[in-house]
Design an enzyme around this catalytic site. Structure first.
Site, PDB file in Angstrom:
ATOM      1  N   SER A 192       5.946  -8.618  -5.278  1.00  0.00           N
ATOM      2  CA  SER A 192       5.525  -8.795  -6.674  1.00  0.00           C
ATOM      3  C   SER A 192       5.032  -7.472  -7.287  1.00  0.00           C
ATOM      4  O   SER A 192       5.251  -7.222  -8.474  1.00  0.00           O
ATOM      5  CB  SER A 192       4.453  -9.889  -6.796  1.00  0.00           C
ATOM      6  OG  SER A 192       3.251  -9.495  -6.213  1.00  0.00           O
ATOM      7  N   ASN A 193       4.407  -6.630  -6.495  1.00  0.00           N
ATOM      8  CA  ASN A 193       4.007  -5.313  -7.031  1.00  0.00           C
ATOM      9  C   ASN A 193       5.228  -4.439  -7.292  1.00  0.00           C
ATOM     10  O   ASN A 193       5.278  -3.726  -8.302  1.00  0.00           O
ATOM     11  CB  ASN A 193       3.028  -4.620  -6.080  1.00  0.00           C
ATOM     12  CG  ASN A 193       1.614  -5.131  -6.261  1.00  0.00           C
ATOM     13  OD1 ASN A 193       0.958  -4.831  -7.257  1.00  0.00           O
ATOM     14  ND2 ASN A 193       1.146  -5.936  -5.319  1.00  0.00           N
ATOM     15  N   ARG A 210       8.228   5.158  16.500  1.00  0.00           N
ATOM     16  CA  ARG A 210       7.858   5.006  15.085  1.00  0.00           C
ATOM     17  C   ARG A 210       8.230   6.238  14.271  1.00  0.00           C
ATOM     18  O   ARG A 210       8.684   6.140  13.136  1.00  0.00           O
ATOM     19  CB  ARG A 210       6.349   4.771  14.984  1.00  0.00           C
ATOM     20  CG  ARG A 210       5.976   3.315  14.887  1.00  0.00           C
ATOM     21  CD  ARG A 210       4.492   3.146  15.088  1.00  0.00           C
ATOM     22  NE  ARG A 210       3.705   3.805  14.053  1.00  0.00           N
ATOM     23  CZ  ARG A 210       2.407   4.095  14.167  1.00  0.00           C
ATOM     24  NH1 ARG A 210       1.763   3.786  15.265  1.00  0.00           N
ATOM     25  NH2 ARG A 210       1.763   4.675  13.186  1.00  0.00           N
ATOM     26  N   ARG A 217       2.859  -1.352   7.525  1.00  0.00           N
ATOM     27  CA  ARG A 217       2.820  -0.353   8.600  1.00  0.00           C
ATOM     28  C   ARG A 217       1.954   0.811   8.187  1.00  0.00           C
ATOM     29  O   ARG A 217       1.949   1.167   7.014  1.00  0.00           O
ATOM     30  CB  ARG A 217       4.222   0.227   8.835  1.00  0.00           C
ATOM     31  CG  ARG A 217       5.101  -0.692   9.555  1.00  0.00           C
ATOM     32  CD  ARG A 217       6.530  -0.205   9.605  1.00  0.00           C
ATOM     33  NE  ARG A 217       7.265  -1.222  10.311  1.00  0.00           N
ATOM     34  CZ  ARG A 217       7.371  -1.280  11.620  1.00  0.00           C
ATOM     35  NH1 ARG A 217       6.870  -0.328  12.376  1.00  0.00           N
ATOM     36  NH2 ARG A 217       7.989  -2.279  12.210  1.00  0.00           N
ATOM     37  N   ASN A 237      -0.593   3.821  -2.553  1.00  0.00           N
ATOM     38  CA  ASN A 237      -0.659   2.468  -1.996  1.00  0.00           C
ATOM     39  C   ASN A 237      -1.534   1.606  -2.903  1.00  0.00           C
ATOM     40  O   ASN A 237      -2.400   2.132  -3.612  1.00  0.00           O
ATOM     41  CB  ASN A 237      -1.274   2.532  -0.591  1.00  0.00           C
ATOM     42  CG  ASN A 237      -1.368   1.176   0.070  1.00  0.00           C
ATOM     43  OD1 ASN A 237      -0.454   0.363  -0.016  1.00  0.00           O
ATOM     44  ND2 ASN A 237      -2.489   0.910   0.728  1.00  0.00           N
ATOM     45  N   HIS A 297      -4.194  -1.628  -2.546  1.00  0.00           N
ATOM     46  CA  HIS A 297      -4.923  -2.396  -1.533  1.00  0.00           C
ATOM     47  C   HIS A 297      -5.776  -3.455  -2.241  1.00  0.00           C
ATOM     48  O   HIS A 297      -6.455  -3.138  -3.225  1.00  0.00           O
ATOM     49  CB  HIS A 297      -5.807  -1.463  -0.705  1.00  0.00           C
ATOM     50  CG  HIS A 297      -6.535  -2.194   0.382  1.00  0.00           C
ATOM     51  ND1 HIS A 297      -5.914  -2.599   1.537  1.00  0.00           N
ATOM     52  CD2 HIS A 297      -7.817  -2.624   0.464  1.00  0.00           C
ATOM     53  CE1 HIS A 297      -6.786  -3.245   2.285  1.00  0.00           C
ATOM     54  NE2 HIS A 297      -7.951  -3.287   1.668  1.00  0.00           N
TER      55      HIS A 297
HETATM   56  C1  GRF Z   1      -0.713  -7.139  -2.192  1.00  0.00           C
HETATM   57  O1  GRF Z   1      -1.841  -7.928  -2.200  1.00  0.00           O
HETATM   58  C2  GRF Z   1      -1.067  -5.697  -1.927  1.00  0.00           C
HETATM   59  O2  GRF Z   1      -2.313  -5.338  -2.436  1.00  0.00           O
HETATM   60  C3  GRF Z   1      -1.108  -5.636  -0.429  1.00  0.00           C
HETATM   61  O3  GRF Z   1      -0.071  -6.483   0.002  1.00  0.00           O
HETATM   62  C4  GRF Z   1       0.197  -7.448  -1.010  1.00  0.00           C
HETATM   63  C5  GRF Z   1       1.652  -7.292  -1.364  1.00  0.00           C
HETATM   64  O4  GRF Z   1       2.073  -8.272  -2.278  1.00  0.00           O
HETATM   65  N1  GRF Z   1      -1.000  -4.271   0.048  1.00  0.00           N
HETATM   66  P1  GRF Z   1       3.499  -8.119  -2.973  1.00  0.00           P
HETATM   67  O5  GRF Z   1       4.513  -7.993  -1.829  1.00  0.00           O
HETATM   68  O6  GRF Z   1       3.474  -6.889  -3.811  1.00  0.00           O
HETATM   69  O7  GRF Z   1       3.696  -9.363  -3.754  1.00  0.00           O
END
Ligand code: GRF
Length: 209
Positions: A16-17, A68, A94, A110, A112
């Site tokens: 979704s992000n 990795r 990861r 990133n 979070h």
């Molecule tokens: C989000 O809550 C983000 O903050 C975290 O993992 C989740 C990813 O959600 N790092 P999406 O895949 O972007 O919907």
């Protein structure tokens, strides 16, 4: 291909992000384009979402590499072959090794789901509920060698109310994630983020003194 910043996104799940960033590029609020979405998980819905949006989406199998670092080298090569300048982690499950971070130094962000430095690592929303905080939220940060420790670009807070669970809190936080991640990418694309040690300064828009 649209001009502007070339963005690559690493994902493991829902996406979704990633979608919020793709949408921001499509509606012109981010002066750039998502040119690659890479997942370490073949079944990640994010891959299908990216393809539907017309973005090249690739699964790179971590198990196909002997370590990795080799997997991350392969991911880095795919990004460089597509001239990606900014790498976004969006639900990428990861921790990247120092070699990858050096390769894209200052160009990895990133998101979070907590107000860092509180509750780094996995299940941040559950950690917040269990701790009993009254506010939580989300953080966009540059990525360094630590886990969720890099310089902070933007944060947004949400109240934790009686009866909230990890799931309801996650939903509230997600709305804010979709607002601040595209905003941080927009500022980066406009060349307005200056990192000074742990501090990220946001320059005013061009033409404004
Ligand atoms: C989000 O809550 C983000 O903050 C975290 O993992 C989740 C990813 O959600 N790092 P999406 O895949 O972007 O919907």
């Amino acid at each position: 291909m649209a001009g502007g910043l070339r963005i690559g996104i690493l994902v493991s799940g829902r996406g979704s992000n990633m979608q919020a960033i793709v949408d921001g590029c499509a509606d012109g609020s981010i002066p750039g384009a998502v040119v690659a979405v890479i997942s370490d998980t073949e079944s990640a819905p994010a891959l299908e979402r990216a393809r539907r949006a017309g973005v090249e989406a690739m699964f790179v199998d971590p198990w196909a590499y002997s370590c990795r670092a080799e997997f991350e080298d392969a991911v880095g090569d795919l990004l460089e072959e597509r001239s990606v300048h900014l790498v976004l982690l969006a639900g990428f499950m990861r921790v990247l090794k120092p070699g990858f971070i050096r390769r894209f130094k200052g160009r990895i962000m990133n998101i979070h789901p907590s107000l860092l430095p509180s509750f780094p690592g996995i299940e941040a929303q559950r950690q917040a509920i269990e701790y009993g905080v009254k506010w939580s939220g989300c953080t966009v940060h540059f990525v360094d060698d630590g886990v969720d420790t890099g310089p902070i670009v933007i944060q947004a807070a949400v109240p934790v109310e009686d009866g909230d669970t990890a799931e309801t809190l996650a939903e509230k936080i997600l709305c804010e994630e979709h607002r601040i991640y595209p905003e941080a990418v927009r500022l980066f694309a406009q060349g307005r983020l200056v990192v000074e040690g742990r501090h990220v300064r946001v320059l005013p828009p061009r033409g404004v003194v």
